[in-house]
Design a protein around this motif. Sequence first.
Motif, PDB file in Angstrom:
ATOM      1  N   HIS A  95       1.253  -1.295   0.299  1.00 32.82           N
ATOM      2  CA  HIS A  95       0.101   0.264  -0.306  1.00 32.82           C
ATOM      3  C   HIS A  95       0.939   1.321  -0.524  1.00 32.82           C
ATOM      4  O   HIS A  95       1.611   1.421   0.958  1.00 32.82           O
ATOM      5  CB  HIS A  95      -1.123  -0.343   1.388  1.00 32.82           C
ATOM      6  N   VAL A 128       0.258  -7.970  -7.387  1.00 35.27           N
ATOM      7  CA  VAL A 128      -1.460  -7.438  -6.803  1.00 35.27           C
ATOM      8  C   VAL A 128      -0.958  -5.789  -6.650  1.00 35.27           C
ATOM      9  O   VAL A 128      -0.756  -5.530  -5.853  1.00 35.27           O
ATOM     10  CB  VAL A 128      -1.854  -8.131  -6.087  1.00 35.27           C
ATOM     11  N   SER A 129      -2.689  -4.537  -7.248  1.00 40.99           N
ATOM     12  CA  SER A 129      -2.342  -3.952  -6.657  1.00 40.99           C
ATOM     13  C   SER A 129      -2.977  -3.293  -4.873  1.00 40.99           C
ATOM     14  O   SER A 129      -2.757  -4.127  -4.560  1.00 40.99           O
ATOM     15  CB  SER A 129      -3.701  -2.889  -7.392  1.00 40.99           C
ATOM     16  N   SER A 150      -6.521  -0.076  -3.603  1.00 43.89           N
ATOM     17  CA  SER A 150      -8.068   0.544  -2.999  1.00 43.89           C
ATOM     18  C   SER A 150      -8.629  -0.432  -2.536  1.00 43.89           C
ATOM     19  O   SER A 150      -8.129  -1.582  -1.554  1.00 43.89           O
ATOM     20  CB  SER A 150      -8.672  -0.319  -4.946  1.00 43.89           C
ATOM     21  N   GLY A 164     -11.552  -1.431  -1.326  1.00 46.68           N
ATOM     22  CA  GLY A 164     -11.830  -3.006  -1.360  1.00 46.68           C
ATOM     23  C   GLY A 164     -11.251  -3.436  -1.266  1.00 46.68           C
ATOM     24  O   GLY A 164     -11.938  -5.653  -0.838  1.00 46.68           O
ATOM     25  N   TYR A 165      -9.640  -4.055  -1.161  1.00 45.13           N
ATOM     26  CA  TYR A 165      -8.492  -5.079  -1.176  1.00 45.13           C
ATOM     27  C   TYR A 165      -8.790  -5.700   0.747  1.00 45.13           C
ATOM     28  O   TYR A 165      -8.120  -6.229   0.941  1.00 45.13           O
ATOM     29  CB  TYR A 165      -7.674  -4.449  -1.684  1.00 45.13           C
ATOM     30  N   GLU A 176      -6.655  -8.554   1.681  1.00 48.12           N
ATOM     31  CA  GLU A 176      -7.294  -9.895   1.519  1.00 48.12           C
ATOM     32  C   GLU A 176      -5.483 -10.871   1.481  1.00 48.12           C
ATOM     33  O   GLU A 176      -6.033 -11.832   1.522  1.00 48.12           O
ATOM     34  CB  GLU A 176      -8.275  -9.973   0.514  1.00 48.12           C
ATOM     35  N   LEU A 177      -4.927 -10.296   0.785  1.00 48.61           N
ATOM     36  CA  LEU A 177      -3.473 -11.354   0.361  1.00 48.61           C
ATOM     37  C   LEU A 177      -2.829 -12.314   1.499  1.00 48.61           C
ATOM     38  O   LEU A 177      -2.107 -13.141   1.404  1.00 48.61           O
ATOM     39  CB  LEU A 177      -2.966 -11.014  -0.604  1.00 48.61           C
ATOM     40  N   GLU A 206      -5.014 -14.588   3.019  1.00 49.05           N
ATOM     41  CA  GLU A 206      -5.308 -15.760   2.148  1.00 49.05           C
ATOM     42  C   GLU A 206      -3.492 -16.947   2.334  1.00 49.05           C
ATOM     43  O   GLU A 206      -3.837 -17.924   1.870  1.00 49.05           O
ATOM     44  CB  GLU A 206      -5.601 -15.672   1.072  1.00 49.05           C
ATOM     45  N   TRP A 211      -5.026  -0.875   5.643  1.00 50.90           N
ATOM     46  CA  TRP A 211      -5.576   0.413   4.756  1.00 50.90           C
ATOM     47  C   TRP A 211      -5.650   1.881   5.466  1.00 50.90           C
ATOM     48  O   TRP A 211      -4.942   3.015   4.528  1.00 50.90           O
ATOM     49  CB  TRP A 211      -6.881   0.220   3.976  1.00 50.90           C
TER      50      TRP A 211
END
Lengths: 306, 523
Positions: free
Chosen positions: A117, A143-144, A147, A149-150, A169-170, A173, A203
């Motif tokens: 980020h 990956v970005s 946002s 939303g992630y 989320e990465l 996971e 975030w």
Amino acid sequence: MDRRDFIKKVIGTGIVAGSTVAFGDFAKVFAAADASPVAYDLVAVKGGEPEVMFDRAIASLGGIEEFVPRGSKVLVKPNIGWDVTPDRAGNTHPKLVARIVEHCLNAGAKEVSVFDHTCDPWMQCYKNSGIERAVKDAGGRIVSGDSEGYYHKVAVPNGKRLTETKVHELLLEADVFINVPVLKHHSSSMVTIGMKNLMGVVWDRGYWHRNDLHQCIADFASYRKPTLTVVDAYNVMMQNGPRGVSAGDVVPMKSLIVSRDFVAADAAAAKLFGTEPDDIPHIQLAAEMNLGRIDLSALSINRIKL
Amino acid sequence: MRLHRLKTLRVGVSVVFFTLIALLFLDFRNMVAPSIAGGVLYLQFVPSLLQLVSTAALGAAGCIVIVILTVLFGRVYCSTLCPLGTLQDVIGFVARKKRRRRAFQFSEPHNVLRYAILALTVLLLIAGSGFLLNLLDPFSSFGRIFANLIRPVVLLVNNVAAVTLEQLGMYTLPRVRWAAFASVSVGISLATLMLVVWLAATRGRMYCNTICPVGTLLGLLAKISMLRIGIDPGACKGCKLCEDACKAGCIDSRKKTVDVGRCVGCYNCFAACPKDGMRFENRWRRRVSAVQPDRERRNFLLNSGVFLLGLLGVEEPTKMIVQSKPTTIPVRVTCPVSPPGSGSIAHFTATCTACHLCVSACPSRVLVPSIFEFGLQGVMQPRMNFHTGHCNYDCTICMDVCPSGAILPLTVEEKKLTQLGVAKFIKENCVVYTDNTVCGACSEHCPTKAVDMVPYPNPANKKLKIPEMKPDYCIGCGGCEHACPTKPYKAIYVDGNPVHKLAKKPMVKKIEIKVDDNEDFPF
């Protein structure tokens, strides 16, 4: 130094050196015999290119296979915070990131993701840091992190000031989490190493800044321990951090630190930087929260000079 | 001479320009926009004209090319280069496909209205206000419609696709963050689009021949043009097919005349005429009769009342405050911040047409449409909003794309020394002061270290540092303001320079800590 002192030191050094040689050699023989190397708490390498130093460090920890099971999902989290080129040392060295990705894939990882980020606009950071290209060429996926939303809300049960936060989320996971910070001067947290680098998986960083930054850094470190912390100290920004003003802020240190224990990794890196780990409040706080060991003298350290 | 093919050629050229210009506003990953914008927009009349007037740079003389083209061949701009013109053609095409194909017919020009709008636009411009020009310039209107209305739809599609792919474990398509909501600009764009859709669907190119000041101006030039479309009385059988096809309503098949001032050069009449009765006449040899007397039918300004709708609404709602101590001292901004390369607020507001291409292209999302920060006349012109982002130190994309010269090109090195404004520190709002805890987010983001951290003796007896400003080194990028976490008021903010200044070069300090390569590990 008086004579007594001199003698004490000589004898002391002799004992340490002698036992290191003796036990070191014995350990090697033993390790070779049953093919499992000594479980070093920390490996420090000096004098090579980033990828060469990582090869040596990870080999001495038994290879990346020790950490990355076949078919696992791996998250490699470098620092890609700033839109600067690799010579400015504002971000993790792209060669190091690429090599880690390669090792993970060779070990049979299902997928290796890389994101941050960023502070500056993410596309420019990814591109000009050289990390996007390096990761793609190594076969990883970039990956970005740009946002909201992630990011998903998680609880930080052991946090004192930070009790919940939104995490990419990465990370949620990932089976394996490899934190790859770059060692830098930092205007807020004095130095930025491993724990501080974790600010790039959440975030809302502003919350940390206005709610006792050092405590929040230590709090979040309690959320999830990285499988491995790899500190890039190849080029080190000694002042004007974390963004740096010019290449004049950078000193080539050609060093690398790898450890399972992120507090130990941060402590060792702080020493490389020239500060005492105790003087960096978030390292101290993390140690007090029993998240890792700050006392390097109690660790088994493999020191490799190339 | 058979000129049927002219229409095909015109459609081809217009589709190419329309697609490229639309792409500029929708290229949210900046894949091509920064490199092709200059070329694609070279011939856009109003931006080019303003650039020519403000900088006297002949390299920016696309508008002269348009004037020459118009004087030679009539209003070719309106049907090939103008993206709003092509948008109307598309709308008209779809509308007539949907409904029963309805023929166009000759209409009288709304001369009072169109010349009044043109005169008012020019007078305001001379008086120093581009308000009406910016509101009515077809390129900028098109840009605003695409930047404020179409772009969000594209982002939505992208993000839905991205989320869908993520469900399959694929992260190949990144999600894109929304731009800050700009109520006035969205409102005005929507009003413009509604007006354009209504007129294009029911009345052909009436917008171009009544409201658009560029259309009216080029129409005046077209009246003296060399080649003009006319009807060959010998070939014409009076079948009215040309009039039926004329979306500008400028062909009077009964009188066999064409009002060249309103002809938008679509050449549909050439394609429609079965007898090759349409022809180009070189009118520099003989005179034509004057246009029909004026008759005002409808007050289109009524429609402009819709514009005011956009003034409703609020932007940037204040978020919930999460902080131990909310800040108390409001920031005092005396001057808005104009983009780097704009030189001064005066130059910027006089030259910007508010097309919002820079807003679309800015990767930091720091450029947002203003409301009244630049005054009423500067409504919708982009300003630097450090709540939504900060100006990236090495980035020059807004200068690469600006078609009007409002944002003039600077080299990266020049840009890094251009002071748009100066950051002001409010100690009483600062976390270090209020909470006696570490912060320094401002200094972290500062690319020149104009915001430095200095030791701060404090009641808690902690090892703390607090920001200290070195205004000479500040370039007004807003990194500090953007990063400052305090709410509701920031502890550091940028106050704009009415005229941009030159900042001092960042100091190069010698590194104090010595590092010996051959030394052993310090642990």
